[in-house]
Design an enzyme around this catalytic site. Structure first.
Site, PDB file in Angstrom:
ATOM      1  CD  GLU A 108     -42.048 -39.522  76.928  1.00  0.00           C
ATOM      2  OE1 GLU A 108     -41.169 -38.654  76.945  1.00  0.00           O
ATOM      3  OE2 GLU A 108     -42.409 -40.089  75.871  1.00  0.00           O
ATOM      4  CG  ASP A 123     -39.085 -36.093  68.583  1.00  0.00           C
ATOM      5  OD1 ASP A 123     -38.099 -36.596  69.151  1.00  0.00           O
ATOM      6  OD2 ASP A 123     -40.246 -36.524  68.745  1.00  0.00           O
ATOM      7  CE  LYS A 181     -36.987 -37.377  55.742  1.00  0.00           C
ATOM      8  NZ  LYS A 181     -37.666 -38.650  55.700  1.00  0.00           N
ATOM      9  CG  ASP A 187     -28.685 -32.796  68.443  1.00  0.00           C
ATOM     10  OD1 ASP A 187     -29.920 -32.611  68.440  1.00  0.00           O
ATOM     11  OD2 ASP A 187     -28.124 -33.623  67.696  1.00  0.00           O
ATOM     12  CD  GLU A 212     -22.841 -32.443  76.108  1.00  0.00           C
ATOM     13  OE1 GLU A 212     -23.089 -31.227  76.075  1.00  0.00           O
ATOM     14  OE2 GLU A 212     -22.594 -33.057  77.168  1.00  0.00           O
TER      15      GLU A 212
HETATM   16  C1  LIG Z   1     -35.566 -36.940  71.878  1.00  0.00           C
HETATM   17  S1  LIG Z   1     -36.414 -37.440  73.321  1.00  0.00           S
HETATM   18  C2  LIG Z   1     -35.721 -36.395  74.612  1.00  0.00           C
HETATM   19  C3  LIG Z   1     -35.995 -36.921  75.996  1.00  0.00           C
HETATM   20  C4  LIG Z   1     -35.447 -36.064  77.140  1.00  0.00           C
HETATM   21  N1  LIG Z   1     -36.000 -34.718  77.142  1.00  0.00           N
HETATM   22  C5  LIG Z   1     -33.944 -36.004  77.063  1.00  0.00           C
HETATM   23  O1  LIG Z   1     -33.421 -34.948  76.684  1.00  0.00           O
HETATM   24  O2  LIG Z   1     -33.302 -37.008  77.390  1.00  0.00           O
HETATM   25  C6  LIG Z   1     -38.021 -36.717  73.080  1.00  0.00           C
HETATM   26  C7  LIG Z   1     -39.043 -37.252  74.067  1.00  0.00           C
HETATM   27  O3  LIG Z   1     -40.230 -36.517  73.908  1.00  0.00           O
HETATM   28  C8  LIG Z   1     -41.329 -37.410  73.829  1.00  0.00           C
HETATM   29  N2  LIG Z   1     -42.331 -36.730  72.997  1.00  0.00           N
HETATM   30  C9  LIG Z   1     -42.226 -36.416  71.692  1.00  0.00           C
HETATM   31  N3  LIG Z   1     -43.292 -35.737  71.279  1.00  0.00           N
HETATM   32  C10 LIG Z   1     -44.096 -35.618  72.361  1.00  0.00           C
HETATM   33  C11 LIG Z   1     -45.350 -34.997  72.569  1.00  0.00           C
HETATM   34  N4  LIG Z   1     -45.967 -34.369  71.573  1.00  0.00           N
HETATM   35  N5  LIG Z   1     -45.908 -35.049  73.792  1.00  0.00           N
HETATM   36  C12 LIG Z   1     -45.273 -35.697  74.807  1.00  0.00           C
HETATM   37  N6  LIG Z   1     -44.066 -36.280  74.683  1.00  0.00           N
HETATM   38  C13 LIG Z   1     -43.487 -36.244  73.474  1.00  0.00           C
HETATM   39  C14 LIG Z   1     -40.768 -38.673  73.209  1.00  0.00           C
HETATM   40  O4  LIG Z   1     -41.540 -39.805  73.499  1.00  0.00           O
HETATM   41  C15 LIG Z   1     -39.392 -38.710  73.843  1.00  0.00           C
HETATM   42  O5  LIG Z   1     -39.402 -39.391  75.083  1.00  0.00           O
END
Ligand SMILES: C[S@@+](CC[C@H](N)C(=O)[O-])C[C@H]1O[C@@H](n2cnc3c(N)ncnc32)[C@H](O)[C@@H]1O
Length: 202
Positions: free
Chosen positions: A63, A113, A117, A149, A189
């Protein structure tokens, strides 16, 4: 010149002794049990639940946000888990540079993420170069699990995997194995969104 101070790690945080050298995986947990990585583990509910369910396996969350790293570490410490740690680093770097070849048993990429876009699509983690690194780092028979999702990111991953060819698609139903929902999945969900999931083996 004053030396840069190293932050004191949280109790269940793993900090490599050298961020520019490949890890000796046994050093993370002090044993050679199978290891699973959760890339972008967020607040860590999935990671903690998996570590409780499978005490004979090790779980490393990756993370980038310090606040989330601290939260996960506190949860793991409170639960008394010795098979769960969190690493504050960028996901791709971990897979590409830190883990040696054939060292990861299962890798989870859950609700990443989607970068919706078009001009941001190149920021999506699942691309051919990442898949090449992932394929190298995963053990033979090891697995990659993905959830989103976002229908368009789901299609994107299906196409990237088809193009890559070196992984084999596996069935994955809700009763295939214990697999708790992540915080984001529960949230989405609750908003009425549906999830897409993919599982591949090497
Ligand atoms: C949309 S959240 C999903 C969190 C978790 N997997 C869940 O499903 O509840 C995406 C997570 O990935 C982390 N994150 C995004 N890009 C990252 C990267 N390149 N390296 C490490 N963590 C990353 C963000 O800080 C965030 O906590």
């Amino acid at each position: 010149m004053e030396a840069t101070k190293r932050r004191t790690p949280e109790a269940c945080e793993f900090m490599p002794s050298d961020y520019f050298d490949q890890l000796k995986v046994e050093e993370i947990f002090g044993n050679d049990a199978p290891i699973e990585l959760d890339l972008g583990c967020g607040d860590g509910s999935f990671l903690i639940a998996m570590a409780k369910q499978y005490p004979e396996r090790n779980f490393l969350g990756v993370e980038r946000l310090l606040g989330r790293v601290k939260k996960v570490s506190r949860k793991a410490e409170k639960a008394g888990l010795t098979n769960c740690k969190v690493l504050r680093l960028e996901s791709k770097y971990v897979v590409e540079y830190l883990f040696p070849a054939e060292s990861i048993d299962r890798l989870h990429l859950l609700c990443p993420d989607p970068w919706p876009k078009a001009r941001h699509h190149r920021r999506r983690l699942v691309q051919q170069d990442f898949l090449e690194c992932l394929h190298k780092a995963i053990k033979p028979g090891g697995e990659f699990c993905f959830k989103t999702d976002h229908p368009e990111y789901y299609e994107w991953v299906c196409e990237e995997m088809d193009t890559f060819k070196k992984f084999t698609k596996q069935e994955w139903n809700d009763d295939t194995f214990f697999y708790p929902k992540t915080d984001f999945q529960l949230q989405w969900e609750a908003e009425g969104k549906s999830m897409h999931q993919l599982r591949y083996s090497k």
